[in-house]
Every structure is written in structure tokens, then in C-alpha cells.
Enzyme design. Structure first.
Site, PDB file in Angstrom:
ATOM      1  N   GLY B  53       0.818  -1.201   0.000  1.00  0.00           N
ATOM      2  CA  GLY B  53       0.000   0.000   0.000  1.00  0.00           C
ATOM      3  C   GLY B  53       0.853   1.253   0.000  1.00  0.00           C
ATOM      4  O   GLY B  53       1.978   1.242   0.494  1.00  0.00           O
ATOM      5  N   SER B  54       0.324   2.349  -0.570  1.00  0.00           N
ATOM      6  CA  SER B  54       1.022   3.626  -0.526  1.00  0.00           C
ATOM      7  C   SER B  54       0.787   4.306   0.827  1.00  0.00           C
ATOM      8  O   SER B  54       0.049   3.802   1.663  1.00  0.00           O
ATOM      9  CB  SER B  54       0.533   4.530  -1.663  1.00  0.00           C
ATOM     10  OG  SER B  54       0.881   3.953  -2.908  1.00  0.00           O
ATOM     11  N   GLY B  55       1.456   5.438   1.017  1.00  0.00           N
ATOM     12  CA  GLY B  55       1.340   6.165   2.284  1.00  0.00           C
ATOM     13  C   GLY B  55       2.548   5.962   3.176  1.00  0.00           C
ATOM     14  O   GLY B  55       2.609   6.507   4.273  1.00  0.00           O
ATOM     15  N   HIS B  56       3.509   5.147   2.683  1.00  0.00           N
ATOM     16  CA  HIS B  56       4.716   4.851   3.478  1.00  0.00           C
ATOM     17  C   HIS B  56       5.963   5.462   2.844  1.00  0.00           C
ATOM     18  O   HIS B  56       7.078   5.029   3.134  1.00  0.00           O
ATOM     19  CB  HIS B  56       4.908   3.340   3.599  1.00  0.00           C
ATOM     20  CG  HIS B  56       3.729   2.625   4.175  1.00  0.00           C
ATOM     21  ND1 HIS B  56       3.245   2.914   5.424  1.00  0.00           N
ATOM     22  CD2 HIS B  56       2.924   1.648   3.678  1.00  0.00           C
ATOM     23  CE1 HIS B  56       2.201   2.140   5.674  1.00  0.00           C
ATOM     24  NE2 HIS B  56       1.972   1.368   4.620  1.00  0.00           N
ATOM     25  N   LYS B 104       5.955  -7.562   2.926  1.00  0.00           N
ATOM     26  CA  LYS B 104       5.702  -7.287   4.342  1.00  0.00           C
ATOM     27  C   LYS B 104       4.514  -8.140   4.767  1.00  0.00           C
ATOM     28  O   LYS B 104       3.547  -8.287   4.029  1.00  0.00           O
ATOM     29  CB  LYS B 104       5.369  -5.807   4.570  1.00  0.00           C
ATOM     30  CG  LYS B 104       6.504  -4.853   4.208  1.00  0.00           C
ATOM     31  CD  LYS B 104       6.334  -3.460   4.811  1.00  0.00           C
ATOM     32  CE  LYS B 104       5.077  -2.730   4.425  1.00  0.00           C
ATOM     33  NZ  LYS B 104       4.931  -2.456   2.976  1.00  0.00           N
ATOM     34  N   ASP B 109      -1.392  -8.289   1.334  1.00  0.00           N
ATOM     35  CA  ASP B 109      -0.158  -8.317   0.539  1.00  0.00           C
ATOM     36  C   ASP B 109       0.280  -9.755   0.279  1.00  0.00           C
ATOM     37  O   ASP B 109       0.644 -10.113  -0.844  1.00  0.00           O
ATOM     38  CB  ASP B 109       0.970  -7.564   1.261  1.00  0.00           C
ATOM     39  CG  ASP B 109       0.805  -6.055   1.181  1.00  0.00           C
ATOM     40  OD1 ASP B 109       0.207  -5.579   0.199  1.00  0.00           O
ATOM     41  OD2 ASP B 109       1.272  -5.358   2.095  1.00  0.00           O
ATOM     42  N   HIS B 218      -0.355   1.640   9.813  1.00  0.00           N
ATOM     43  CA  HIS B 218      -1.610   2.085   9.197  1.00  0.00           C
ATOM     44  C   HIS B 218      -2.552   2.625  10.266  1.00  0.00           C
ATOM     45  O   HIS B 218      -3.756   2.744  10.054  1.00  0.00           O
ATOM     46  CB  HIS B 218      -2.285   0.934   8.455  1.00  0.00           C
ATOM     47  CG  HIS B 218      -1.347   0.158   7.601  1.00  0.00           C
ATOM     48  ND1 HIS B 218      -0.685  -0.957   8.054  1.00  0.00           N
ATOM     49  CD2 HIS B 218      -0.925   0.367   6.344  1.00  0.00           C
ATOM     50  CE1 HIS B 218       0.102  -1.405   7.083  1.00  0.00           C
ATOM     51  NE2 HIS B 218      -0.018  -0.627   6.050  1.00  0.00           N
TER      52      HIS B 218
END
Lengths: 332, 332
Positions: B53-56, B104, B109, B218
Site C-alpha cells: 500500500g502507498s502512504g509509506h 511485508k 499483501d 496504518h
């Protein structure tokens, strides 16, 4: 206060300790002072000294190392360092070829660096000074005579640092630093102020839905406040100001910094960089190098700035030269 | 919402565009997919693929380049990428020597990367997978079976990436990646949740004066909540957990990451690094390399994590090997 600190009075000392402990191969510090120097001091080249109030990390200590600064002097948060520390830095890193002092244009910094330089010159140390005033948002401000110095400072550290590393003499390094300064324009917008630990709350509140155009990196007032814009609209507003100031033309070569002020995530900086680059490319301006990240912050401020430098062959060569610091590595 | 974005649905596409525009010498992207690859794809070595996921940011695309990843697959914010994009990445970068997929440990995922790997294996592509589960705060969580994968992932990217670059075969690269995973422990604390753009407000509120120990990247619940501590006390709590897990002894050699979660300024990360290093040095543990910065963020979360890897000669060699990515450069 949502901060990981210990005693407020110890912040700067602990930041310095942390930097040296984490980067022992690059950095050292002067005992009983608040100065970071390169691990290996080379007194056979022109030395570069900068610094100022803390709270802008990684600036300036993050830019100490091969190809950039020789020493960074720490003031307390948002407070100019006193002349004694600056004098310590000069005495420690400046050799026969002399030293160039690079000061962001704030009244306190200009005064303290000048006093320290005068003390050192009285002992026969060869020094020159340049004043960096790249923030085109304001002609004058509450804390300066003339324009303020902000993120464009990093271009000057990089270019003058490479010139000094290449063995140029003090007058040449100064000439190149001044040429860089004369060709840089920076401009920022913010959606919040920042929280100085000693006060525990933001010094300036930007209401939700509004943005402050030209807010200073210490939370000092900007040009005006307006309705919050999208990323693309914000980028356009800033680039218009920069373009107008630098009078950019098709075929020009530039360097670009997209700088976060501490509270804006990389995700958003990438979105802003996208638009900045598209605007420049649409004018057929060639970007030699882009830097996207948190280079000169205002603690935890939500905001960003762009900085553009118009390059000639000489500035371009030094912008691209190799560098090894903790906040900027690589190239060529 | 105090964010510089355009349309919420365009965030990931625009981040990818921005990264490639700003770093054209290092990165490229797969048209009509959401994958970043190296500019120069080398199919004569084992390929490394990661993502999530994005945001990291800067993870994972910031670690694409020589000595680390070959491709990073983007999901939407805090959402696993679908198998199609992962399959695109595999098809684009994996050659005869095969590919190692680094995931991860989150349920979505693990499932999506496995489906994509199966699709590619059916076509005769040689693939292996390792699951990274370095977060020792929780044995199981709401989003995983077993421990979660967090910042220690960067150690695995770095070490496996160097092994692949050195020309080792797929089984060897997998063995070394798994050995790295088995010797990493990570642990974080947070003073706030984070604001996902689509919701516009923090998913989890940490009250002023409290801190969440082991909060997920998250915003998912951690181990427990307690009174907010100083930087040094917070560092001690985390290092005790890590030390106990890794059973560190005098003379051990380690790598250290002090990772900011997006909303914690470099000033504070330096203060935290200082204490982490002092704790390790007091035990006469030798730190081979420290990384201090925002490497795997949770958008704008105020918090940090430490990650320690216990090194043998092989892991140490690959940790120190040369790397050229946008978020990590240099060494040796």
C-alpha cells in the site's frame, strides 16, 4: 506537546550528539561549543562556514561534508548563534587559503556572523562573507532588511562547496557563491505554523481551508493569506512568481529544489514535484537536477517551497559535483 | 484537510509521475500500471520485487536502484496492490536468473503477491518469496497472522539487493534475505494516528499526554497505551524490547535504523538516535551503520521506530555495499 524531546534546554546539545554518534565517519563536533565540523578537516582548501538557529534540520549540519560545508554553527531553536560559537568554528576549520562565511539574511545572523568574522580577521585570518537572500515572497520583513534567506541556501552550499573542493581560491569561491545567489529564487506556502518546543503551541495559526503565501520558516508573516488551493494550483502560483523573477526562457538550464517544511509527507512532495517539473518542461526549460525532500524545515510546519537556480556552465558543473554529507549524497 | 493533493483518486498516479520526473536517471515506470522499476533493467541478475500500500513514502519506490530493488509495486493508500500490477512488475524485471519477492507480512499483501507469483510461475518464471515480519510489538494483529512487517524491511531490501547485485543465485539471495529477517527486530511508539486523504481525519486519536506503544503503520492498534514519556525514556523502552528479542551480547555487531513515521521532525530523530546509540554502546555492541530519517512513514503520524539487525560477516558485507536509490545512497 506531541514531541519526543528531553529537557528543552538540552535539545541542541542532544541533536549535535546524535548527529555525530550516528555519522562518525562524516561528522565531528567542537567540545564545549555548539559546532559540527567535518570529521577530517582539510586546511589546505578554502573553508565554508554556515549556520543559524536550530529547528531547520537537516540544515545546516546535514550539509557538512566533502563537497559542501566545513562547519555548521548551531543557535538555539529559531535563535541566531552567538559570535563565540561562530568564532570557534572559524578557528577550527579555516587555514591559509581562508574561509567563506555563508549567512542567511536575518538581522541577528548577519550581525553575529559579522562580529565573529571581525574577531577572527583581527588575528589575521582571511575571511569573506556572502549573504543569502533567496526568498522572493517579501522585499522586506519583520526580521530582515531586504529579502529573507531560505531553502536556496542549499544550492549555495552545494555550488560554493564544490568550488572550494576543486581548489579555487577565496575570491573565486566568493564570486561563484555570489553568482549562485544572484540566480536563485525561492517561494513557499504553508497550511500551518510550527510549534517551538519552549512555547508548546504553534506561534501562528492558519485556519483550516486557508493557506499563507510566503510564510517564513520561523512562522513569521508572509505575503498574504488566501483560500487553500490544490497541489497543482499551489505549484502554479509559486512557479509564476519564480518564473517572473528569474525571467526564465526556453532552453535555460536550471536546478530545482522541492522542499518540505517538516509536516508535509514525501507523498505530497512527489505530487508537487510532478507539477513543478511539468511547468518547467512545458516552457522547454531543462532541469539539470531535482532535489525533492525535507532539506530546510520549520520544525513541523505543514508547507513546502520551491527553489530554482538558473545555471550557466560554471554553476552547472559545481551543482553536479560529487558530495558526501548526511543529507545529500551522490551525483556524477 | 491540511494536505497538498489534487484529486484523491489521482494521488498514487501522480506520486509515480513525480518520482520518475524528478529522478529520470534512476527510475522508470511501467505505462498503464502502477509500478516503478529501475531505469536500466538488468535481466542477468536475480531481480528483487517489493511493494504494498502507498502512504509509506519513501518506501518502497525510494529503494529502487542499484544495490536494492528492481521494482516497487504501488497499492492505493494503505491498500495492497492487486495481482495484475505485481504480475506486470515480475514480467518486466525478472529474467533467466529468476526473482525474489519481498513481502511485508499483511494478509492482503501476502495473498496478492502469492497469486501474482503463481500466475508468473505457470509461465515458467523462476520465483521465490520471503515474508518480512520484523515488528516484535505484537505476536498477531488485526491485519496479520503472526508479526507485522515494518521498517526492518529496508534492511532486507538493502542486504538481499546487494547479494543479487553481486551475482549470487536465487537460492543464495533467498537464504541471505531469510537470514536477515531472522535477525531483525523492530518496535515503534506513536503520539498520534495519521490522516488518510480519503477519510480526511485521523483514524485513531491518541489523547494528548499519552503514547501508543507498538502502533501499526496504518494506525492499527498497538500493544497498549501509556503516559507519554521523554525521548530518552521512549528510546529505553523500545531498546529493552529489541534487546530481549535479539539477545544482544557484548561484541555483537549491528545495524540500526531510527525511523520517523512522517510527523516527527529530524531534530527529534537525532535526539532519539543519540539515546539508541548510547544504549547499544553501553553494552559494548558495535554499530556498523546507523540510518536516521524517514524511511517508512505512516503518512503524517507523529511517532518513530527503531530497527536493529544482528550481523554476521556475510550480512555485514552486504549491508555496507554500495547503493544508488533516491532514498538511500552511498556507503563503502
Amino acid at each position: 506537546m506531541k514531541k519526543f524531546i528531553n529537557k528543552i534546554d538540552d535539545i541542541v546539545t542532544e541533536v549535535i550528539e546524535g548527529l555525530v554518534l550516528a555519522n562518525p565517519e562524516i561528522l565531528s563536533n567542537i567540545p564545549d561549543s555548539k559546532v559540527i565540523t567535518r570529521k577530517s578537516i582539510n586546511k589546505n582548501k578554502v573553508a565554508l562556514i554556515s549556520g543559524g538557529g536550530s529547528g531547520h534540520e537537516p540544515a545546516h549540519a546535514g550539509f557538512v561534508g566533502t563537497g559542501m560545508l566545513d562547519a555548521a554553527v548551531f543557535g538555539e531553536i529559531f535563535t541566531s548563534p552567538g559570535p563565540d560559537r561562530i568564532y570557534d568554528a572559524i578557528k577550527t576549520v579555516v587555514g591559509k587559503p581562508g574561509g567563506l562565511i555563508l549567512v542567511k539574511n536575518y538581522t541577528g545572523d548577519v550581525m553575529n556572523f559579522e562580529i565573529a568574522a571581525d574577531m577572527a580577521k583581527d588575528e589575521g585570518i582571511n575571511l569573506e562573507t556572502v549573504i543569502i537572500n533567496d526568498d522572493i515572497a517579501l522585499e522586506n520583513s519583520t526580521s530582515t532588511t531586504g529579502k529573507r534567506g531560505i531553502i536556496g541556501t542549499i544550492f549555495v552550499h552545494k555550488i560554493a562547496g564544490a568550488a572550494a573542493e576543486a581548489g579555487l581560491n577565496l575570491q573565486e569561491v566568493k564570486r561563484i557563491a555570489q553568482k549562485a545567489i544572484d540566480n536563485i529564487a525561492s517561494f513557499g506556502v504553508s497550511l500551518s505554523g510550527c510549534t517551538v518546543p519552549a512555547s508548546g503551541k504553534p506561534g501562528l495559526i492558519v485556519p483550516d481551508g486557508e493557506m499563507e503565501v510566503g510564510l517564513g520558516i520561523h512562522g513569521e508573516p508572509g505575503l498574504h493569506r488566501e483560500k487553500q488551493k490544490t497541489a497543482d494550483e499551489s505549484a502554479e502560483i509559486i512557479m509564476q512568481h519564480i518564473d517572473q523573477y528569474l525571467n526564465l526562457k526556453k532552453g535555460d538550464e536550471v536546478g530545482l529544489i522541492v522542499n518540505g517544511l517538516g509536516g508535509t509527507p514525501m507523498m505530497e512532495l512527489n505530487i508537487l514535484a510532478r507539477k513543478a517539473i511539468k511547468i518547467l518542461q512545458a516552457k522547454e526549460i531543462k532541469i539539470i537536477k531535482s532535489f525533492v525532500g525535507n532539506y530546510m524545515t520549520a520544525i513541523d510546519m505543514v508547507g513546502f517551497s520551491f527553489s530554482v537556480i538558473k545555471l550557466d556552465a560554471e554553476l552547472k558543473k559545481f551543482l553536479k559535483a560529487k558530495v558526501v554529507t548526511t543529507a545529500m549524497v551522490g551525483m556524477e
